[in-house]
Design a protein around this motif. Structure first.
Motif, PDB file in Angstrom:
ATOM      1  N   GLU A 119     -13.104  21.864  12.262  1.00 39.74           N
ATOM      2  CA  GLU A 119     -12.755  20.452  12.043  1.00 39.74           C
ATOM      3  C   GLU A 119     -11.830  19.982  13.176  1.00 39.74           C
ATOM      4  O   GLU A 119     -12.199  20.044  14.333  1.00 39.74           O
ATOM      5  N   ASP A 120     -10.614  19.558  12.850  1.00 41.47           N
ATOM      6  CA  ASP A 120      -9.725  19.029  13.896  1.00 41.47           C
ATOM      7  C   ASP A 120      -8.548  19.968  14.173  1.00 41.47           C
ATOM      8  O   ASP A 120      -7.490  19.542  14.624  1.00 41.47           O
ATOM      9  N   GLN A 159      -8.930  19.204  25.052  1.00 44.06           N
ATOM     10  CA  GLN A 159      -8.719  20.467  25.759  1.00 44.06           C
ATOM     11  C   GLN A 159      -9.736  20.595  26.890  1.00 44.06           C
ATOM     12  O   GLN A 159     -10.915  20.287  26.720  1.00 44.06           O
ATOM     13  N   GLN A 186     -16.152  24.821  23.515  1.00 43.45           N
ATOM     14  CA  GLN A 186     -16.625  23.436  23.479  1.00 43.45           C
ATOM     15  C   GLN A 186     -15.466  22.458  23.642  1.00 43.45           C
ATOM     16  O   GLN A 186     -14.347  22.703  23.213  1.00 43.45           O
ATOM     17  N   LYS A 187     -15.748  21.359  24.319  1.00 46.22           N
ATOM     18  CA  LYS A 187     -14.714  20.363  24.604  1.00 46.22           C
ATOM     19  C   LYS A 187     -14.399  19.567  23.341  1.00 46.22           C
ATOM     20  O   LYS A 187     -15.267  18.904  22.780  1.00 46.22           O
ATOM     21  N   ARG A 188     -13.168  19.677  22.910  1.00 49.15           N
ATOM     22  CA  ARG A 188     -12.744  19.002  21.687  1.00 49.15           C
ATOM     23  C   ARG A 188     -11.242  18.780  21.751  1.00 49.15           C
ATOM     24  O   ARG A 188     -10.498  19.551  22.350  1.00 49.15           O
ATOM     25  N   LEU A 189     -10.780  17.691  21.195  1.00 50.69           N
ATOM     26  CA  LEU A 189      -9.344  17.403  21.086  1.00 50.69           C
ATOM     27  C   LEU A 189      -8.654  17.312  22.445  1.00 50.69           C
ATOM     28  O   LEU A 189      -7.461  17.565  22.564  1.00 50.69           O
ATOM     29  N   SER A 226     -20.794  20.124  16.450  1.00 55.67           N
ATOM     30  CA  SER A 226     -19.456  19.926  16.985  1.00 55.67           C
ATOM     31  C   SER A 226     -18.405  20.540  16.069  1.00 55.67           C
ATOM     32  O   SER A 226     -18.444  20.363  14.843  1.00 55.67           O
ATOM     33  N   ASN A 227     -17.469  21.278  16.679  1.00 59.29           N
ATOM     34  CA  ASN A 227     -16.334  21.919  15.990  1.00 59.29           C
ATOM     35  C   ASN A 227     -16.710  23.203  15.248  1.00 59.29           C
ATOM     36  O   ASN A 227     -15.818  23.878  14.720  1.00 59.29           O
ATOM     37  N   ASP A 253     -16.262  26.085  10.500  1.00 60.56           N
ATOM     38  CA  ASP A 253     -16.000  24.714  10.949  1.00 60.56           C
ATOM     39  C   ASP A 253     -14.500  24.552  11.190  1.00 60.56           C
ATOM     40  O   ASP A 253     -13.700  24.581  10.248  1.00 60.56           O
ATOM     41  N   ASP A 309     -21.381  20.408  24.671  1.00 62.68           N
ATOM     42  CA  ASP A 309     -20.570  20.058  25.841  1.00 62.68           C
ATOM     43  C   ASP A 309     -19.381  21.015  25.873  1.00 62.68           C
ATOM     44  O   ASP A 309     -18.489  20.939  25.031  1.00 62.68           O
ATOM     45  N   SER A 310     -19.387  21.929  26.825  1.00 59.25           N
ATOM     46  CA  SER A 310     -18.408  23.022  26.813  1.00 59.25           C
ATOM     47  C   SER A 310     -17.788  23.229  28.188  1.00 59.25           C
ATOM     48  O   SER A 310     -18.397  22.912  29.222  1.00 59.25           O
TER      49      SER A 310
END
Length: 311
Positions: A25-26, A143, A138-141, A3-4, A23, A70-71
């Motif tokens: 990260e956030d 988005q 990839q699904k993050r934050l 992830s990330n 990476d 997961d994208s």
């Protein structure tokens, strides 16, 4: 574990390809160009004392790992002829922060132009390209939608990309050549420098006259872009949509919403970003003043006029 993390570069040593990783990260991918994101994140990692080691894998591992991510699928590809509003559009998208935009990633260009013999047995270029997009999108934050802003010379990769992404909207941005040539005379892009791109990426055969007049080379490159756009328009794919700079930047967001399904024109952040310089968000945008003696390069202008009639 993955992830990330995103792939960002290929390295080829003795016919062996390594994929370099970073990476995030956030942190968002929010800069006007992908290379800027990579540089900023490398500086961040170095300041945190984590920039000494290089993370890398082979192509096969990337393709296998992609199945665990997961994208978001690609919502739309953005094509352009350069200096025509594509960077501003991508910046309006990321201003909303629910959209992921990958703007002109050299990694994607490398994959599109790589020699097939460098791929592992059983791994196609299509699979490698799509697996890379899986990590980038990839699904993050929070988005939700992924947009790929291609390099301008990827107009010539239309047939390949349309075959790979037959159900995905393609959005094409254009502009009349005189303004683009003038813009490159002030700050020249790498694709408008004779001999800078590989012959696989550059469809214009470099000649001695191009070194005497870089703007002549720019005109020839633009002519090849417009001819490519004409061929694309004539294919009449219902998922291809076209917008020209002359129609006004204020109408761009609404047109993109209508054809792609976003909600940019009702996003306060996106509309506010529209009034700033595309590449320098701390500056208010101002049009270049037309220079009376600027060359028109008739051979280029005539092909643009043919394209303009089609759209």
């Amino acid at each position: 574990m993955l992830s990330n993390w995103i792939p960002y570069k290929l390295e080829v040593v003795d016919q062996e390809v390594s994929v370099l990783w970073l990476d995030l990260e956030d942190r968002f991918i929010a800069e006007p160009f992908f290379d800027e994101t990579i540089l900023d994140n490398k500086i961040y990692a170095k300041n945190k004392g984590r920039g000494r080691l290089v993370s890398q894998s082979d192509i096969r591992s990337l393709c296998e790992w992609a199945a665990r991510i997961d994208s978001s699928t690609v919502t739309a590809f953005i094509f352009h002829v350069s200096r025509c509003g594509s960077t501003l559009l991508s910046q309006c998208l990321v201003a909303d922060q629910k959209y992921v935009v990958i703007p002109e990633a050299p990694l994607l260009d490398d994959i599109l132009h790589m020699d097939e013999v460098l791929l592992p047995e059983g791994i196609s270029k299509e699979r490698f390209f799509k697996a890379t997009l899986t990590f980038l999108g990839q699904k993050r934050l929070g988005q939700e939608q992924l947009f790929i802003k291609l390099d301008s010379w990827h107009i010539h990769k239309y047939n390949l990309l349309r075959r790979w992404f037959s159900d995905t909207p393609f959005y094409f941005l254009s502009r009349e050549p005189k303004a683009i040539i003038q813009s490159h005379e002030k700050r020249r892009g790498i694709h408008m420098i004779p001999g800078y791109l590989s012959e696989m990426a550059n469809s214009v055969q470099v000649a001695e006259r191009h070194y005497r007049d870089f703007s002549q080379f720019t005109a020839d490159v633009l002519r090849s872009f417009y001819k490519g756009l004409i061929n694309i328009r004539l294919q009449d794919n219902h998922l291809d949509h076209f917008y020209d700079y002359a129609w006004g930047m204020m109408g761009l967001l609404a047109d993109f919403d209508a054809h792609v399904g976003t909600q940019l024109s009702t996003s306060e952040a996106a509309v506010t970003r529209l009034n700033k310089h595309s590449k320098y968000p701390d500056q208010v945008f101002a049009e270049l003043q037309e220079e009376e003696d600027s060359a028109l390069y008739e051979h280029c202008l005539s092909v643009y006029s043919q394209y303009e009639e089609l759209i």
